[in-house]
Design a protein around this motif. Sequence first.
Motif, PDB file in Angstrom:
ATOM      1  N   PRO A 164       0.801  -1.226   0.000  1.00 41.95           N
ATOM      2  CA  PRO A 164       0.000   0.000   0.000  1.00 41.95           C
ATOM      3  C   PRO A 164       0.834   1.277   0.000  1.00 41.95           C
ATOM      4  O   PRO A 164       0.465   2.250  -0.680  1.00 41.95           O
TER       5      PRO A 164
ATOM      6  N   ASP B  65       3.854   1.691  -1.274  1.00 35.88           N
ATOM      7  CA  ASP B  65       4.400   1.865  -2.627  1.00 35.88           C
ATOM      8  C   ASP B  65       3.359   2.490  -3.548  1.00 35.88           C
ATOM      9  O   ASP B  65       3.675   3.349  -4.380  1.00 35.88           O
ATOM     10  N   ASP B  66       2.110   2.049  -3.401  1.00 37.56           N
ATOM     11  CA  ASP B  66       1.030   2.598  -4.222  1.00 37.56           C
ATOM     12  C   ASP B  66       0.815   4.079  -3.910  1.00 37.56           C
ATOM     13  O   ASP B  66       0.623   4.902  -4.818  1.00 37.56           O
TER      14      ASP B  66
ATOM     15  N   SER C 288       1.502   7.503  -6.496  1.00 40.98           N
ATOM     16  CA  SER C 288       0.535   8.583  -6.697  1.00 40.98           C
ATOM     17  C   SER C 288       1.112   9.922  -6.248  1.00 40.98           C
ATOM     18  O   SER C 288       0.911  10.955  -6.913  1.00 40.98           O
TER      19      SER C 288
ATOM     20  N   ILE D  58      -6.481   5.196  -1.773  1.00 34.64           N
ATOM     21  CA  ILE D  58      -5.516   4.132  -2.069  1.00 34.64           C
ATOM     22  C   ILE D  58      -5.453   3.127  -0.925  1.00 34.64           C
ATOM     23  O   ILE D  58      -5.494   1.911  -1.138  1.00 34.64           O
TER      24      ILE D  58
ATOM     25  N   TYR E  56      -6.675  -1.575   0.146  1.00 38.43           N
ATOM     26  CA  TYR E  56      -5.988  -2.639   0.880  1.00 38.43           C
ATOM     27  C   TYR E  56      -6.613  -2.852   2.268  1.00 38.43           C
ATOM     28  O   TYR E  56      -5.963  -3.351   3.175  1.00 38.43           O
TER      29      TYR E  56
END
Length: 266
Positions: free
Chosen positions: A74, A76-77, A81, A219, A223
Amino acid sequence: MKDYKLLLVGLISLLVAIFIALFTWLWTSNYKNTDPLPIITSETQPAPAANEESTDTSPDSTLSIRAEQSLQVPIDDVIVSFESRYPHIQVLANYIPANTLLTISNDERSDLISDTDIIIANNELSKERLSPLQDKLKATQHSSNQNQTGANSVNSNTDNDKADKADITANSTNKEARTLTSFNYALKDDQALEGVVLTDNPVAVSFRNFLLSSAGQTILEKYEYYNINGYENSVNDLFEPSSQANKASGNNPVNVADALGNSESQ
């Protein structure tokens, strides 16, 4: 009759023109690269120079993050962004096992203090857990203050010059260490998850704000890290005793509708 038809056609054309103009204005307004809600990015956020070439993608600032390994996907995501929104900021993430996330080396210079801007944990960060970091931060700042005082003394031309001594005293005023205060960024299985900003790097504050913003929360929600929108949770706490916020806090609030009904029946 012809005048009536012409008037009707003109009126319809005017309405269509107004609708197109309104749609165009809404489209351009929503297309702008604005900060996500509900948190606005810090005004100290570095911005590209006005004459900077748009093709220049070299980072102007860097941000160092230390996070638990279980958060790698999560976070990294979120970083992808964040960097797409701020292309001139480079985020360097280091994922650490939970048991060594806050470990400090006493034998050598601590990379945790000197090279980390923000820590993101997969659980709570109490004052007790942050206490060793706070002590290390104070010791580091005290050493820096002493070095600054020594440098000012060396730069003084005359030891007996009161004016120079006054300048040294003014320039060597001790700077207080940053007070570490954790922030809640998500809920996971009724557990509050927290992070802490270690440095005065404004980019760290910007990343924290992005993590708490609607963009970052969306984001994290993918998760199963629940949204912590303060206003939304306040409303849910008031009308829905089974809300996520109440589960995390362990409170057992009274349903407002039931309370009002009981008061009216008395």
